[in-house]
Design a protein around this motif. Sequence first.
Motif, PDB file in Angstrom:
ATOM      1  N   ASN A  47      24.452  -7.904 -27.423  1.00 55.77           N
ATOM      2  CA  ASN A  47      23.240  -7.915 -26.602  1.00 55.77           C
ATOM      3  C   ASN A  47      23.066  -9.217 -25.839  1.00 55.77           C
ATOM      4  O   ASN A  47      22.589  -9.213 -24.700  1.00 55.77           O
ATOM      5  CB  ASN A  47      22.000  -7.653 -27.457  1.00 55.77           C
ATOM      6  N   VAL A  48      23.479 -10.347 -26.437  1.00 58.86           N
ATOM      7  CA  VAL A  48      23.343 -11.650 -25.768  1.00 58.86           C
ATOM      8  C   VAL A  48      24.063 -11.659 -24.428  1.00 58.86           C
ATOM      9  O   VAL A  48      23.579 -12.230 -23.456  1.00 58.86           O
ATOM     10  CB  VAL A  48      23.875 -12.788 -26.683  1.00 58.86           C
ATOM     11  N   GLY A  49      25.215 -11.002 -24.354  1.00 64.50           N
ATOM     12  CA  GLY A  49      26.020 -11.053 -23.129  1.00 64.50           C
ATOM     13  C   GLY A  49      26.020  -9.805 -22.290  1.00 64.50           C
ATOM     14  O   GLY A  49      26.717  -9.745 -21.277  1.00 64.50           O
ATOM     15  N   GLU A  50      25.225  -8.792 -22.649  1.00 60.48           N
ATOM     16  CA  GLU A  50      25.326  -7.517 -21.932  1.00 60.48           C
ATOM     17  C   GLU A  50      24.940  -7.622 -20.456  1.00 60.48           C
ATOM     18  O   GLU A  50      25.596  -7.036 -19.592  1.00 60.48           O
ATOM     19  CB  GLU A  50      24.527  -6.416 -22.628  1.00 60.48           C
ATOM     20  N   ALA A  51      23.895  -8.374 -20.139  1.00 65.57           N
ATOM     21  CA  ALA A  51      23.495  -8.512 -18.729  1.00 65.57           C
ATOM     22  C   ALA A  51      24.562  -9.265 -17.933  1.00 65.57           C
ATOM     23  O   ALA A  51      24.851  -8.925 -16.785  1.00 65.57           O
ATOM     24  CB  ALA A  51      22.147  -9.212 -18.621  1.00 65.57           C
ATOM     25  N   GLU A  52      25.160 -10.282 -18.552  1.00 63.38           N
ATOM     26  CA  GLU A  52      26.234 -11.036 -17.887  1.00 63.38           C
ATOM     27  C   GLU A  52      27.446 -10.132 -17.662  1.00 63.38           C
ATOM     28  O   GLU A  52      28.107 -10.213 -16.624  1.00 63.38           O
ATOM     29  CB  GLU A  52      26.626 -12.256 -18.720  1.00 63.38           C
ATOM     30  N   LEU A  53      27.729  -9.255 -18.617  1.00 64.38           N
ATOM     31  CA  LEU A  53      28.824  -8.296 -18.461  1.00 64.38           C
ATOM     32  C   LEU A  53      28.560  -7.398 -17.251  1.00 64.38           C
ATOM     33  O   LEU A  53      29.475  -7.119 -16.466  1.00 64.38           O
ATOM     34  CB  LEU A  53      28.937  -7.457 -19.736  1.00 64.38           C
ATOM     35  N   GLY A  54      27.308  -6.972 -17.087  1.00 60.48           N
ATOM     36  CA  GLY A  54      26.957  -6.184 -15.911  1.00 60.48           C
ATOM     37  C   GLY A  54      27.172  -6.956 -14.623  1.00 60.48           C
ATOM     38  O   GLY A  54      27.698  -6.419 -13.643  1.00 60.48           O
ATOM     39  N   LYS A  55      26.802  -8.238 -14.611  1.00 62.34           N
ATOM     40  CA  LYS A  55      27.004  -9.084 -13.423  1.00 62.34           C
ATOM     41  C   LYS A  55      28.486  -9.231 -13.100  1.00 62.34           C
ATOM     42  O   LYS A  55      28.904  -9.162 -11.940  1.00 62.34           O
ATOM     43  CB  LYS A  55      26.400 -10.473 -13.643  1.00 62.34           C
ATOM     44  N   ILE A  56      29.290  -9.451 -14.138  1.00 63.48           N
ATOM     45  CA  ILE A  56      30.734  -9.604 -13.942  1.00 63.48           C
ATOM     46  C   ILE A  56      31.319  -8.318 -13.356  1.00 63.48           C
ATOM     47  O   ILE A  56      32.149  -8.356 -12.449  1.00 63.48           O
ATOM     48  CB  ILE A  56      31.418 -10.005 -15.263  1.00 63.48           C
ATOM     49  N   GLY A  57      30.869  -7.176 -13.867  1.00 62.82           N
ATOM     50  CA  GLY A  57      31.347  -5.903 -13.332  1.00 62.82           C
ATOM     51  C   GLY A  57      31.039  -5.748 -11.859  1.00 62.82           C
ATOM     52  O   GLY A  57      31.889  -5.314 -11.076  1.00 62.82           O
ATOM     53  N   ARG A  58      29.831  -6.116 -11.465  1.00 60.66           N
ATOM     54  CA  ARG A  58      29.453  -5.987 -10.052  1.00 60.66           C
ATOM     55  C   ARG A  58      30.215  -6.985  -9.180  1.00 60.66           C
ATOM     56  O   ARG A  58      30.663  -6.644  -8.085  1.00 60.66           O
ATOM     57  CB  ARG A  58      27.939  -6.191  -9.905  1.00 60.66           C
ATOM     58  N   GLN A  59      30.383  -8.211  -9.662  1.00 62.74           N
ATOM     59  CA  GLN A  59      31.058  -9.239  -8.862  1.00 62.74           C
ATOM     60  C   GLN A  59      32.555  -8.993  -8.733  1.00 62.74           C
ATOM     61  O   GLN A  59      33.115  -9.018  -7.637  1.00 62.74           O
ATOM     62  CB  GLN A  59      30.821 -10.620  -9.470  1.00 62.74           C
ATOM     63  N   TYR A  60      33.213  -8.763  -9.861  1.00 65.79           N
ATOM     64  CA  TYR A  60      34.668  -8.683  -9.843  1.00 65.79           C
ATOM     65  C   TYR A  60      35.191  -7.275  -9.534  1.00 65.79           C
ATOM     66  O   TYR A  60      36.329  -7.126  -9.093  1.00 65.79           O
ATOM     67  CB  TYR A  60      35.243  -9.213 -11.149  1.00 65.79           C
ATOM     68  N   LEU A  75      33.493 -14.352 -24.223  1.00 65.55           N
ATOM     69  CA  LEU A  75      32.879 -14.309 -22.898  1.00 65.55           C
ATOM     70  C   LEU A  75      32.418 -15.706 -22.497  1.00 65.55           C
ATOM     71  O   LEU A  75      32.696 -16.189 -21.401  1.00 65.55           O
ATOM     72  CB  LEU A  75      31.681 -13.350 -22.938  1.00 65.55           C
ATOM     73  N   ASP A  76      31.704 -16.360 -23.415  1.00 64.81           N
ATOM     74  CA  ASP A  76      31.145 -17.696 -23.186  1.00 64.81           C
ATOM     75  C   ASP A  76      30.693 -18.258 -24.531  1.00 64.81           C
ATOM     76  O   ASP A  76      31.088 -17.741 -25.581  1.00 64.81           O
ATOM     77  CB  ASP A  76      29.991 -17.641 -22.169  1.00 64.81           C
ATOM     78  N   ASP A  77      29.869 -19.284 -24.513  1.00 66.34           N
ATOM     79  CA  ASP A  77      29.444 -19.941 -25.754  1.00 66.34           C
ATOM     80  C   ASP A  77      28.109 -19.445 -26.281  1.00 66.34           C
ATOM     81  O   ASP A  77      27.605 -19.963 -27.294  1.00 66.34           O
ATOM     82  CB  ASP A  77      29.360 -21.454 -25.531  1.00 66.34           C
ATOM     83  N   ALA A  78      27.494 -18.470 -25.633  1.00 63.71           N
ATOM     84  CA  ALA A  78      26.192 -17.965 -26.082  1.00 63.71           C
ATOM     85  C   ALA A  78      26.346 -17.148 -27.361  1.00 63.71           C
ATOM     86  O   ALA A  78      27.268 -16.335 -27.488  1.00 63.71           O
ATOM     87  CB  ALA A  78      25.554 -17.115 -24.992  1.00 63.71           C
ATOM     88  N   ARG A  79      25.456 -17.396 -28.311  1.00 65.10           N
ATOM     89  CA  ARG A  79      25.400 -16.664 -29.577  1.00 65.10           C
ATOM     90  C   ARG A  79      23.931 -16.402 -29.900  1.00 65.10           C
ATOM     91  O   ARG A  79      23.058 -17.150 -29.450  1.00 65.10           O
ATOM     92  CB  ARG A  79      26.005 -17.483 -30.727  1.00 65.10           C
ATOM     93  N   ASN A 100      21.371 -19.505 -30.593  1.00 64.40           N
ATOM     94  CA  ASN A 100      21.850 -20.871 -30.329  1.00 64.40           C
ATOM     95  C   ASN A 100      21.246 -21.477 -29.062  1.00 64.40           C
ATOM     96  O   ASN A 100      21.553 -22.614 -28.715  1.00 64.40           O
ATOM     97  CB  ASN A 100      23.387 -20.964 -30.328  1.00 64.40           C
ATOM     98  N   GLY A 101      20.411 -20.717 -28.368  1.00 68.54           N
ATOM     99  CA  GLY A 101      19.709 -21.250 -27.205  1.00 68.54           C
ATOM    100  C   GLY A 101      20.536 -21.370 -25.940  1.00 68.54           C
ATOM    101  O   GLY A 101      20.029 -21.827 -24.916  1.00 68.54           O
ATOM    102  N   LYS A 102      21.806 -20.963 -25.984  1.00 68.96           N
ATOM    103  CA  LYS A 102      22.655 -21.052 -24.788  1.00 68.96           C
ATOM    104  C   LYS A 102      22.579 -19.745 -24.005  1.00 68.96           C
ATOM    105  O   LYS A 102      22.645 -18.660 -24.580  1.00 68.96           O
ATOM    106  CB  LYS A 102      24.105 -21.341 -25.180  1.00 68.96           C
ATOM    107  N   ALA A 103      22.434 -19.883 -22.692  1.00 67.30           N
ATOM    108  CA  ALA A 103      22.398 -18.702 -21.836  1.00 67.30           C
ATOM    109  C   ALA A 103      23.815 -18.174 -21.628  1.00 67.30           C
ATOM    110  O   ALA A 103      24.769 -18.945 -21.537  1.00 67.30           O
ATOM    111  CB  ALA A 103      21.773 -19.060 -20.490  1.00 67.30           C
ATOM    112  N   SER A 104      23.942 -16.860 -21.565  1.00 68.73           N
ATOM    113  CA  SER A 104      25.241 -16.251 -21.306  1.00 68.73           C
ATOM    114  C   SER A 104      25.585 -16.431 -19.838  1.00 68.73           C
ATOM    115  O   SER A 104      24.845 -16.008 -18.951  1.00 68.73           O
ATOM    116  CB  SER A 104      25.212 -14.768 -21.676  1.00 68.73           C
TER     117      SER A 104
END
Length: 196
Positions: free
Chosen positions: A53-66, A140-144, A147-151
């Motif tokens: 769930n932490v990275g799902e929106a970023e995964l959507g962005k990557i899909g649209r961009q790449y 994907l990245d360092d977000a967990r 941990n307060g890090k944005a994906s």
Amino acid sequence: MSETLSTMMALGTTAPGFSLPDAVSGRTITPETFRGGKALFIAFTCNHCPYANVGEAELGKIGRQYGSQGVGMVAISSNDVGQYPEDGPAGMREMAKRAGFTFPYCHDETQETAKAYGAACTPDYFLFDGSLRLVYRGQLDDARPGNGKASDGKHLRAALDALLAGRPVPPEQRPSLGCNIKWKPGNAPAYVSIKR
């Protein structure tokens, strides 16, 4: 919650075959669906895991961009829906809409595709070049969770950018970390490694 590490399939491995239904469109998806593209990215994920769930929106962005740059993409849920009904096709369709997926989200009901890829956790990521040879597997990245890090997808984006630019993808890659795939009773493979 147990943390499980990716098994880190050997770089250069050819993408194993699969034939799975897309929970959104109903189409059957295989690696050949993406033949002729510059790359194929496969994400083993699910609807309820906090790591996914932490990275799902970023995964959507990557899909649209790449996706517009010739990268084929597919997400796969292999969890046992008998024990985790929220990870079934209805929940998958909801997640795809919520996260803005523009790519197939397939249901691996038998869990054989997860086994073929050595997938162990959600999320577990695999990037193949245009010849369907593995060039990146890892996080994907360092977000967990917590941990307060944005994906931001920085590790996967770096691999995608290198591949699309014709540069080697660095072989030093950190394994993905998440909840273990929810295997059907008696179906768990021996390769799963629980961190804590």
